[in-house]
Design a protein around this motif. Structure first.
Motif, PDB file in Angstrom:
ATOM      1  N   GLY A   1      65.089 -69.845 -46.684  1.00 54.13           N
ATOM      2  CA  GLY A   1      65.831 -69.659 -45.446  1.00 54.13           C
ATOM      3  C   GLY A   1      66.995 -70.613 -45.333  1.00 54.13           C
ATOM      4  O   GLY A   1      67.356 -71.315 -46.277  1.00 54.13           O
ATOM      5  N   ARG A   2      67.590 -70.657 -44.138  1.00 59.91           N
ATOM      6  CA  ARG A   2      68.805 -71.440 -43.923  1.00 59.91           C
ATOM      7  C   ARG A   2      68.558 -72.816 -43.301  1.00 59.91           C
ATOM      8  O   ARG A   2      69.410 -73.688 -43.384  1.00 59.91           O
ATOM      9  N   ASP A   3      67.418 -73.022 -42.654  1.00 61.85           N
ATOM     10  CA  ASP A   3      67.197 -74.313 -41.997  1.00 61.85           C
ATOM     11  C   ASP A   3      65.710 -74.649 -42.011  1.00 61.85           C
ATOM     12  O   ASP A   3      64.894 -73.879 -42.506  1.00 61.85           O
ATOM     13  N   ALA A   4      65.374 -75.832 -41.443  1.00 63.40           N
ATOM     14  CA  ALA A   4      64.002 -76.329 -41.503  1.00 63.40           C
ATOM     15  C   ALA A   4      63.009 -75.406 -40.806  1.00 63.40           C
ATOM     16  O   ALA A   4      61.823 -75.379 -41.160  1.00 63.40           O
TER      17      ALA A   4
ATOM     18  N   HIS B   1      60.746 -72.690 -46.082  1.00 63.25           N
ATOM     19  CA  HIS B   1      61.404 -72.841 -47.379  1.00 63.25           C
ATOM     20  C   HIS B   1      62.917 -72.814 -47.166  1.00 63.25           C
ATOM     21  O   HIS B   1      63.552 -71.785 -47.309  1.00 63.25           O
ATOM     22  N   TYR B   2      63.485 -73.953 -46.818  1.00 65.74           N
ATOM     23  CA  TYR B   2      64.929 -73.980 -46.581  1.00 65.74           C
ATOM     24  C   TYR B   2      65.640 -74.546 -47.798  1.00 65.74           C
ATOM     25  O   TYR B   2      65.037 -75.159 -48.685  1.00 65.74           O
ATOM     26  N   ALA B   3      66.951 -74.318 -47.849  1.00 67.03           N
ATOM     27  CA  ALA B   3      67.732 -74.616 -49.041  1.00 67.03           C
ATOM     28  C   ALA B   3      68.052 -76.098 -49.156  1.00 67.03           C
ATOM     29  O   ALA B   3      68.789 -76.650 -48.339  1.00 67.03           O
ATOM     30  N   VAL B   4      67.492 -76.730 -50.174  1.00 65.53           N
ATOM     31  CA  VAL B   4      67.776 -78.128 -50.496  1.00 65.53           C
ATOM     32  C   VAL B   4      67.931 -78.218 -52.010  1.00 65.53           C
ATOM     33  O   VAL B   4      67.052 -77.768 -52.745  1.00 65.53           O
ATOM     34  N   PRO B   5      69.028 -78.792 -52.495  1.00 64.41           N
ATOM     35  CA  PRO B   5      69.202 -78.916 -53.944  1.00 64.41           C
ATOM     36  C   PRO B   5      68.045 -79.664 -54.603  1.00 64.41           C
ATOM     37  O   PRO B   5      67.557 -80.660 -54.076  1.00 64.41           O
ATOM     38  N   ARG B   6      67.581 -79.150 -55.728  1.00 61.29           N
ATOM     39  CA  ARG B   6      66.516 -79.708 -56.561  1.00 61.29           C
ATOM     40  C   ARG B   6      65.147 -79.641 -55.898  1.00 61.29           C
ATOM     41  O   ARG B   6      64.180 -80.214 -56.434  1.00 61.29           O
TER      42      ARG B   6
END
Length: 288
Positions: free
Chosen positions: A23-26, A30-35
């Motif tokens: 998803g887009r936020d917390a 499952h939100y987008a965070v590198p690594r």
């Protein structure tokens, strides 16, 4: 631009064991965070090859690391033993096969998704960062149509042409396969890519289907049939151009494809095995 002739083909994919989304936020979990996320895939597998190509097109080596699996699963149920802990951590008493590809969450040690189309779409949507867009705005229906066409018009039709099955007789499979290839041949005249003036997920889908057709399915077809398949010069020139692209050919694991095919195949080899359409080895960049 329309691909109406492609849209009439329906697909029948087995249900994935896990189908979470990034998803887009917390609030989405499952939100987008590198690594944070990791791919587990074998490029010798068609779905693994699709994801690997999109991953390279997006330049995600750092943002989403990849763990490569062996081409041939080592489990008696067709799964990878190295993936078993992930599956068991993600579903209590999981009894199915631990198959790839997998998108996992390194923070939780659990699986997000095993559904290849969702995985590639989420990678592009949340980690693309302005690079080559595999899913350009307004192209989703066309891409889905190409996915359906490749699934039934090439993959399933080629399987039916090589062996009798419950859905299609060999002759019907061959007719459908040649009809699909002919439609694609005509469509690509004067075009560099399939549905846009850039590489999209539709090109990835078709290219992987053509790789499978030449490296796997032709082994169960008559030589005369393979020559008819090869008699689509525009289509195969398109496949050759994409193979030369660094995001495509580098993931060709020809030895792995051959080992995977021989490990799973129960059909008889036919004369078409000796009639290679393209010299994929000139572009292959990986070995098992």
């Amino acid at each position: 631009m329309s691909v109406t002739p492609l849209a009439t083909v329906r697909s029948a994919q087995p249900a994935p064991a896990f189908r979470g989304r990034i998803g887009r936020d917390a609030r989405s979990g499952h939100y987008a965070v590198p690594r944070r996320y990791r791919l587990h895939l074998a490029p010798a597998c068609p779905n693994g090859l699709r994801i690997a190509v999109v991953h390279s097109l997006l330049g995600l080596d750092d943002a989403c690391p990849v763990t490569f699996l062996d081409a041939v699963p080592d489990g008696p149920d067709g799964g990878h033993s190295v993936l078993r802990p992930l599956y068991e951590a993600s579903a209590h008493r999981y009894a199915g096969a631990a198959v790839g590809p997998v998108l996992s969450d390194d923070w939780s040690g659990r699986i997000v998704s095993t559904h290849a189309p969702d995985i590639t779409r989420d990678l592009a949507r949340h980690f693309g960062g302005g690079r080559t867009a595999p899913y350009p705005c307004g192209a989703e229906s066309e891409i889905e149509a190409v996915e359906r066409m490749c699934g039934q018009g090439i993959e399933q039709a080629a399987q039916a042409a090589g062996t009798a099955g419950p859905e299609l007789a060999p002759g019907e499979g061959l007719d459908r396969l040649l009809e699909t290839l002919g439609a694609l041949e005509r469509w690509l005249v004067g075009r560099e890519y399939l549905i846009r003036d850039q590489i999209t997920a539709a090109d990835v889908e078709l290219w992987v289907a053509l790789v499978q057709l030449d490296t796997v399915h032709r082994h169960h077809l008559d030589a005369a049939v393979v020559h008819r398949i090869a008699d689509h010069p525009v289509l195969w020139a398109y496949a050759r151009r994409l193979a030369a692209h660094p995001a495509f050919g580098v993931h060709l694991d020809l030895d792995g494809i051959a080992r995977r095919h021989h490990a799973h195949c129960q059909g008889l080899e036919a004369a078409g095995s000796a009639v290679q359409i393209l010299d994929w080895a000139g572009h292959a960049g990986r070995s098992a």
